[in-house]
Design an enzyme around this catalytic site. Structure first.
Site, PDB file in Angstrom:
ATOM      1  N   LEU A 101      32.366 -45.084  34.684  1.00 57.56           N
ATOM      2  CA  LEU A 101      32.372 -43.829  33.922  1.00 57.56           C
ATOM      3  C   LEU A 101      31.916 -42.763  34.913  1.00 57.56           C
ATOM      4  O   LEU A 101      31.060 -43.031  35.770  1.00 57.56           O
ATOM      5  CB  LEU A 101      31.399 -43.900  32.745  1.00 57.56           C
ATOM      6  CG  LEU A 101      31.784 -44.822  31.575  1.00 57.56           C
ATOM      7  CD1 LEU A 101      30.697 -44.798  30.499  1.00 57.56           C
ATOM      8  CD2 LEU A 101      33.124 -44.428  30.972  1.00 57.56           C
ATOM      9  N   ASP A 102      32.476 -41.564  34.802  1.00 52.56           N
ATOM     10  CA  ASP A 102      32.054 -40.487  35.689  1.00 52.56           C
ATOM     11  C   ASP A 102      30.561 -40.210  35.502  1.00 52.56           C
ATOM     12  O   ASP A 102      29.993 -40.513  34.454  1.00 52.56           O
ATOM     13  CB  ASP A 102      32.827 -39.192  35.373  1.00 52.56           C
ATOM     14  CG  ASP A 102      34.313 -39.348  35.647  1.00 52.56           C
ATOM     15  OD1 ASP A 102      34.688 -40.229  36.436  1.00 52.56           O
ATOM     16  OD2 ASP A 102      35.094 -38.575  35.043  1.00 52.56           O
ATOM     17  N   LYS A 103      29.989 -39.560  36.499  1.00 55.34           N
ATOM     18  CA  LYS A 103      28.544 -39.263  36.438  1.00 55.34           C
ATOM     19  C   LYS A 103      28.202 -38.467  35.172  1.00 55.34           C
ATOM     20  O   LYS A 103      27.173 -38.684  34.532  1.00 55.34           O
ATOM     21  CB  LYS A 103      28.160 -38.478  37.703  1.00 55.34           C
ATOM     22  CG  LYS A 103      26.694 -38.241  37.866  1.00 55.34           C
ATOM     23  CD  LYS A 103      26.391 -37.731  39.268  1.00 55.34           C
ATOM     24  CE  LYS A 103      25.043 -37.065  39.303  1.00 55.34           C
ATOM     25  NZ  LYS A 103      25.111 -35.669  39.709  1.00 55.34           N
ATOM     26  N   HIS A 183      39.282 -40.469  36.657  1.00 54.07           N
ATOM     27  CA  HIS A 183      39.198 -39.233  35.858  1.00 54.07           C
ATOM     28  C   HIS A 183      40.352 -39.134  34.846  1.00 54.07           C
ATOM     29  O   HIS A 183      40.838 -38.025  34.577  1.00 54.07           O
ATOM     30  CB  HIS A 183      39.281 -37.992  36.759  1.00 54.07           C
ATOM     31  CG  HIS A 183      38.082 -37.777  37.630  1.00 54.07           C
ATOM     32  ND1 HIS A 183      36.818 -38.219  37.319  1.00 54.07           N
ATOM     33  CD2 HIS A 183      37.956 -37.139  38.824  1.00 54.07           C
ATOM     34  CE1 HIS A 183      35.984 -37.874  38.279  1.00 54.07           C
ATOM     35  NE2 HIS A 183      36.642 -37.227  39.203  1.00 54.07           N
ATOM     36  N   LYS A 186      40.088 -36.724  31.691  1.00 49.46           N
ATOM     37  CA  LYS A 186      39.959 -35.317  32.124  1.00 49.46           C
ATOM     38  C   LYS A 186      41.296 -34.809  32.658  1.00 49.46           C
ATOM     39  O   LYS A 186      41.717 -33.690  32.366  1.00 49.46           O
ATOM     40  CB  LYS A 186      38.883 -35.194  33.203  1.00 49.46           C
ATOM     41  CG  LYS A 186      37.474 -35.373  32.671  1.00 49.46           C
ATOM     42  CD  LYS A 186      36.471 -35.366  33.805  1.00 49.46           C
ATOM     43  CE  LYS A 186      35.082 -35.714  33.289  1.00 49.46           C
ATOM     44  NZ  LYS A 186      34.175 -36.104  34.346  1.00 49.46           N
TER      45      LYS A 186
END
Ligand code: URA
Length: 232
Positions: A101-103, A183, A186
């Site tokens: 998972l992204d930060k 990503h 997004k």
């Protein structure tokens, strides 16, 4: 490892429930009743029993973490805290996150030391669905829903069909994707001239993020969780 941690980690109850078991004298370490939760045990060599039943030490572990924002999905990082830093007492088991998972993304992240488990869930050929709650800059249109359904053209190719669902809140939607590109959510929103403002993973397969878990908390997966993941 502390005895209460060992018992909780082996699924005998919460830390509080385990303390009650200990107080009642139900737990023995090498045939001696042990009442203190602070007692240090070596799970590899000590024989730990509860109500006369040997508790087998499992060396493969599986956790559900409610990932907070600000942590990177890696095992080590020179600059930032990692999701593995949130899991205490299992350093010797070489844990790693199942996918990334992204930060700035929060929510459901599985942590394990079992490479096969990782493969079952992350191999693109398995098409395990992952569902995210999205807060977006603009509201979702019928066209957006259709575009997601047919697949979105990204620079690394067309995505598989995805499910985009609206909610009562025009800026909040749910998106389910069947792959895990970098990503991805997004970029899909960007491609429909929208922007993700906040992202939270709420489901993998049929396994939903446990609502009891506060941000940063984790727990072991149960046999029922494995079923919901379509495993075992
Ligand atoms: N898609 C993203 O864009 N970010 C994540 O963290 C997960 C899915």
């Amino acid at each position: 490892m502390r005895l209460d941690k060992f018992l909780a980690n082996m699924g005998l109850g919460t830390r509080t429930e385990v303390k009650t078991l200990l107080k009642k004298g139900k737990v023995t370490v090498n045939n001696k009743v042990e009442k203190s939760p602070k007692t240090n045990v070596n799970p590899d060599s000590d024989e730990i029993c509860c109500e006369d039943k040997l508790i087998e030490y499992i060396d493969k572990v599986y956790f559900m973490l409610n990932k907070p924002k600000g942590y990177v999905s890696a095992t080590v990082d020179n600059q930032h805290s990692t999701v593995i830093d949130l899991i205490s007492d299992f350093e010797h088991l070489k844990l790693f996150p199942v996918g990334r998972l992204d930060k700035d993304t929060e929510g459901l992240l599985l942590i394990t030391n079992d490479g096969n488990f990782n493969h079952q869930l992350m191999n693109p050929s398995k098409h395990v669905p992952k569902t995210y709650e999205v807060i977006s800059k603009n509201s979702i249109t019928k066209n957006d829903i259709e575009s997601f359904k047919t697949g979105i053209e990204l620079h690394d190719g067309l995505t598989q069909p995805a499910l985009l669902e609206v909610t009562d809140d025009e800026y909040k939607s749910f998106v389910t994707i069947y792959e895990g590109r970098y990503h991805q959510v997004k970029r899909m929103f960007h491609a429909i001239n929208n922007e993700v403002l906040a992202l939270k993973r709420i489901k993998i397969g049929d396994l939903a993020l446990d609502r009891q878990l506060e941000s940063g908390d984790y727990r072991q997966l149960t046999p029922q969780d494995f079923k919901l993941l379509g495993l075992k």
